[in-house]
Design a protein around this motif. Structure first.
Motif, PDB file in Angstrom:
ATOM      1  N   THR A 122       0.833  -1.201   0.000  1.00  0.00           N
ATOM      2  CA  THR A 122       0.000   0.000   0.000  1.00  0.00           C
ATOM      3  C   THR A 122       0.871   1.255   0.000  1.00  0.00           C
ATOM      4  N   ASP A 123       2.177   1.067  -0.178  1.00  0.00           N
ATOM      5  CA  ASP A 123       3.069   2.222  -0.263  1.00  0.00           C
ATOM      6  C   ASP A 123       2.796   2.964  -1.575  1.00  0.00           C
ATOM      7  N   LYS A 146       3.369  11.160   4.604  1.00  0.00           N
ATOM      8  CA  LYS A 146       4.010   9.848   4.519  1.00  0.00           C
ATOM      9  C   LYS A 146       3.331   8.949   3.505  1.00  0.00           C
ATOM     10  N   ASP A 147       2.092   9.220   3.181  1.00  0.00           N
ATOM     11  CA  ASP A 147       1.376   8.414   2.193  1.00  0.00           C
ATOM     12  C   ASP A 147       0.140   9.208   1.777  1.00  0.00           C
ATOM     13  N   ALA A 156      -4.103   9.604   1.613  1.00  0.00           N
ATOM     14  CA  ALA A 156      -5.054   9.495   2.717  1.00  0.00           C
ATOM     15  C   ALA A 156      -5.589   8.073   2.854  1.00  0.00           C
ATOM     16  N   PHE A 157      -5.831   7.397   1.740  1.00  0.00           N
ATOM     17  CA  PHE A 157      -6.406   6.050   1.795  1.00  0.00           C
ATOM     18  C   PHE A 157      -5.508   5.083   1.012  1.00  0.00           C
ATOM     19  N   PRO A 158      -4.467   4.557   1.662  1.00  0.00           N
ATOM     20  CA  PRO A 158      -3.494   3.732   0.930  1.00  0.00           C
ATOM     21  C   PRO A 158      -4.106   2.461   0.342  1.00  0.00           C
ATOM     22  N   ARG A 159      -5.012   1.810   1.075  1.00  0.00           N
ATOM     23  CA  ARG A 159      -5.564   0.561   0.557  1.00  0.00           C
ATOM     24  C   ARG A 159      -6.477   0.811  -0.631  1.00  0.00           C
ATOM     25  N   THR A 196      -8.641  14.235  -0.788  1.00  0.00           N
ATOM     26  CA  THR A 196      -8.577  14.112   0.663  1.00  0.00           C
ATOM     27  C   THR A 196      -7.134  14.281   1.149  1.00  0.00           C
ATOM     28  N   ARG A 229      -6.088  17.107   3.788  1.00  0.00           N
ATOM     29  CA  ARG A 229      -5.868  16.684   5.168  1.00  0.00           C
ATOM     30  C   ARG A 229      -4.418  16.436   5.541  1.00  0.00           C
ATOM     31  N   MET A 230      -3.541  16.221   4.564  1.00  0.00           N
ATOM     32  CA  MET A 230      -2.236  15.668   4.938  1.00  0.00           C
ATOM     33  C   MET A 230      -1.053  16.578   4.649  1.00  0.00           C
ATOM     34  N   GLU A 238       9.056   5.502   4.326  1.00  0.00           N
ATOM     35  CA  GLU A 238       8.120   6.443   4.945  1.00  0.00           C
ATOM     36  C   GLU A 238       8.338   7.868   4.444  1.00  0.00           C
TER      37      GLU A 238
END
Lengths: 206, 554
Positions: B34-35, B114-115, B117-120, B188, B192-193, B525
């Motif tokens: 999921t990276d 670091k990634d 919002a929704f990695p999966r 998102t 948010r990130m 990361e």
């Protein structure tokens, strides 16, 4: 959709972000149905008389019953979230199961309604329907497509609620972490709201 | 702003994202990752493979058109060829290319996350993409044959043809779903990130362009989704929706198709503009001119671009008022694109321009996209468009915009960011040789399209009048030069992944955005600790980062 917000590698939790993602997704769902509502309005405008005739043949009783069922299920869903916020797991679980059962009742109703239409020969490609004026063919085409697609959304919503019930039992959804349940609720309300528009368009406006 | 947030000494590098660190090993460590960086690589493999298929199909089309009669394939096969070429290039190459590869890889790094919002969900998007793409390829080999309607799937032919329409339409529907999820994810993420201090106007312009694109993906894609779903329902169940024999309105299909497919042009081009906005200031060593104008013009394109769809339908008999309004809006949508072009040229003015491969592709973008844009304006004029509808002029225009625009930006991005992603540098001389082949071949191939279209050569035509043959021959020769250039480019890039000179510096080109401050290749990361952003993305001072010396890299 609501299970995706937990990153795997690093524990990252953002409830506001999860809700925002859900709202954005719902926005695209609205536009999906928006395309259908656009078609409905264009064809209704072009075939006013045919739409009038075809809509009179609808079973308003079953339609009304389904509207009541869905509206009540939205209430039980909202109450399930409120119960979870207050930490009452058993009550929340009960309300989620009731919501799920309302979904089943809606689909059963729909089944009987469609079976009656099919028996009356109003199914796509049937000799009876094909012989009707094109406006009525379009009405039934839209009816089956829009109500059918809504039915698919009911099934998806019920699947999501089934997962929520499982998560609640396992304690993944709890008093401090209930954003999944909230997002499931948002989706269920979407299903409800779309029906609130479908009901008058197909059953009440004749 | 140097490496303060990342503790690195000269030798002790942290393991990069390329080294398996999760519970899976080998191929599973990629397929289940999921990276966002690994998903970006997965997208890259997908996009470039499909691109190779699309190029091969286009190459065959050009060979077929070498003579006015049948040359190498039958008329039916020709129809399937140009349909597949369009469907593959539009839906599985250029739409996901830049957001899927470089958006995924660099958006989180650029905004200090670091990634996504929704990695999966991100990984799910890729799987949907691969399923959709594979279905389109399968439709070629299954009995019945590939769709032969053209990539626009116009009613009524698309409900009547015996080819594998349902397969192709379902594939595009699934691809649309993938695109919506990517858009939602990026929106998102950007909301948010962002790292502390990373205000909206401290974001790199590439992030801005992905933000605008995200909104278009989210709001426009469902319309084409439902429209194609309706065609499937109509074909499978015989439900009366668009087919005129059942009372439907084929023009309504066209409206609903273009309501998405015109904004889709901006899903394709806006991220490309973002790439160019990144590359130009780095290689001109100047702060970008008119940052806010470029940022806002992305949003303006998203808004105006949603209101111009009927300019694809000027020949179908809309009302005069509708045609007038859509024509006017079409002229207006050119303004934000032009703002960007002027800002890029103003950035170049008095810059110390370094003609590295990414910069060459970026300059080619400006040149080719300008031709594409201006030929678009010509078609926006009602009276001219009636004459040009369904001619090669349109085909030339779309290739100048989409290949000359997004294609060149994709190549620019590959040359700009690939060394960062893999830590190895390609051969710069070969890259330039490839560039000139591509640039020259491109113009030999597509400029005759504009001329013969202007003279009346109809598009999608298997036979043509002998007087157009000279243009077709020139174009076909151009396609050979172009394909040669593409081969040189891809071989050079692929070779570099294995044999290229290893890069140890963080900042390869002297860029100022955050991706140049993290390790090369980045750690899993991205950041050891989330950076605090204080500077704007294009503040060029005296170099405070080591830039690779030229001779080091050959």
């Amino acid at each position: 959709m609501s299970t995706e917000n937990q990153a795997v590698i690093h524990v990252h939790r953002d409830d506001v972000g999860a809700r925002m993602g859900m709202w954005l997704f719902l926005l695209s769902e609205f536009l999906l149905f928006g395309g259908l509502f656009l078609m409905y309005s264009v064809y209704r405008y072009n075939h006013q008389h045919d739409f009038h005739v075809a809509a009179e043949g609808m079973n308003v009783f079953l339609g009304t019953a389904n509207t009541l069922i869905l509206l009540t299920s939205s209430l039980t869903m909202a109450l399930a979230i409120a119960a979870m916020q207050k930490g009452n797991k058993i009550l929340s679980l009960t309300l989620q199961i009731i919501t799920f059962l309302f979904g089943v009742a809606f689909l059963v109703n729909k089944f009987f309604e469609w079976r009656a239409e099919f028996r009356a020969g109003n199914y796509p490609g049937s000799p009876i329907l094909t012989a009707k004026p094109s406006g009525q063919i379009l009405y039934y085409g839209l009816y089956y497509t829009m109500v059918g697609l809504h039915g698919v959304h009911v099934i998806v919503g019920m699947t999501i609620i089934a997962f929520m019930i499982r998560f609640t039992i396992k304690g993944i959804i709890n008093k401090d972490n209930y954003v999944k349940l909230e997002n499931a609720g948002l989706y269920w309300h979407l299903v409800d709201i779309i029906w609130i528009f479908l009901f008058p368009l197909f059953y009440l406006i004749t | 702003m140097s490496n303060s947030s990342i503790a690195l000494d000269g030798n002790g590098k942290l393991p990069s994202y390329l080294i398996d660190q999760g519970k899976h090993k080998g191929i599973l460590a990629w397929l289940l990752s999921t990276d966002h960086k690994r998903i970006a690589i997965l997208y890259m493999i997908g996009v470039l493979s499909f691109f190779a298929v699309g190029v091969s199909l286009g190459f065959l089309i050009r060979l077929e058109l070498l003579t006015p009669e049948g040359t190498i394939v039958s008329a039916q096969a020709y129809n399937e060829l140009f349909t597949l070429h369009g469907v593959i290039m539009i839906f599985i190459v250029v739409i996901p290319a830049i957001p899927g590869i470089f958006g995924n890889f660099f958006l989180p790094i650029m905004i200090g996350a670091k990634d996504v919002a929704f990695p999966r969900l991100n990984l799910l998007s890729w799987y949907l993409y691969i399923i959709g793409g594979t279905m389109i390829l399968l439709s070629m080999v299954l009995p019945g044959g590939a769709a032969d309607t053209g990539w626009t799937f116009y009613i009524p032919y698309s409900v009547r043809t015996g080819t594998n329409m349902v397969f192709t339409l379902s594939a595009v529907f699934i691809l649309g779903f993938s695109s919506i999820l990517t858009g939602m994810n990026f929106l998102t993420t950007i909301h948010r990130m962002r790292a502390p201090g990373m205000g909206w106007f401290k974001m790199p312009l590439f992030a801005w362009s992905l933000y605008a694109t995200g909104w278009i993906q989210l709001l426009a894609t469902p319309i084409v989704g439902i429209t194609l779903l309706l065609v499937i329902i109509e074909r499978v169940f015989g439900v009366g929706l668009f087919d005129p024999t059942l009372g439907g309105d084929p023009m309504l299909f066209q409206h609903m198709f273009w309501m998405y497919s015109h904004p889709a042009v901006y899903i394709i081009i806006v991220p490309a503009m973002g790439v160019i906005s990144e590359i130009i200031p780095v290689f001109a060593h100047r702060t970008i001119f008119g940052y806010k104008f470029i940022a806002y013009s992305s949003i303006a394109i998203a808004v105006f671009g949603s209101m111009v769809w009927a300019h694809h339908m000027f020949a179908v008999g809309l009302s005069n008022n509708a045609e007038f309004i859509f024509s006017l809006l079409t002229f207006l949508v050119a303004i934000p694109s032009a703002i960007k072009v002027f800002n890029w040229t103003a950035t170049l003015y008095k810059g110390s321009i370094e003609l590295e491969a990414p910069m060459l592709y970026a300059l080619a973008f400006i040149f080719l996209f300008s031709i594409g844009g201006l030929t678009g304006i010509i078609q926006g004029a009602l009276n001219v468009d009636i004459y040009l509808t369904d001619t090669y002029f349109i085909v030339g225009h779309i290739h100048y915009v989409i290949f000359g625009g997004t294609g060149m930006a994709l190549f620019a991005a590959l040359h700009y960011w690939l060394p960062k992603m893999f830590g190895r540098m390609y051969n710069k001389k070969v890259a330039k040789v490839a560039f000139w082949h591509i640039f020259v071949g491109f113009n030999i191939l597509y400029f005759p399209f504009l001329i013969m279209g202007w003279l009346g050569m109809p598009r999608r035509s298997y036979h043509y009048l002998p007087r157009f043959q000279i243009y077709h021959v020139i174009a076909t020769v151009g396609s050979w030069v172009l394909v040669a250039g593409l081969l040189i480019m891809f071989i050079n890039l692929l070779r570099s992944l294995r044999y290229g000179k290893i890069i140890t510096e963080n900042n390869i080109w002297g860029g100022e955005s955050l991706e140049w401050k993290v390790q090369t290749p980045p750690i899993a990361e991205n950041f050891e600790e989330i950076p605090v952003v204080t500077a704007a993305p294009y503040e060029y001072k005296e170099n405070d980062e080591p830039v690779l010396e030229k001779e080091e890299i050959v």
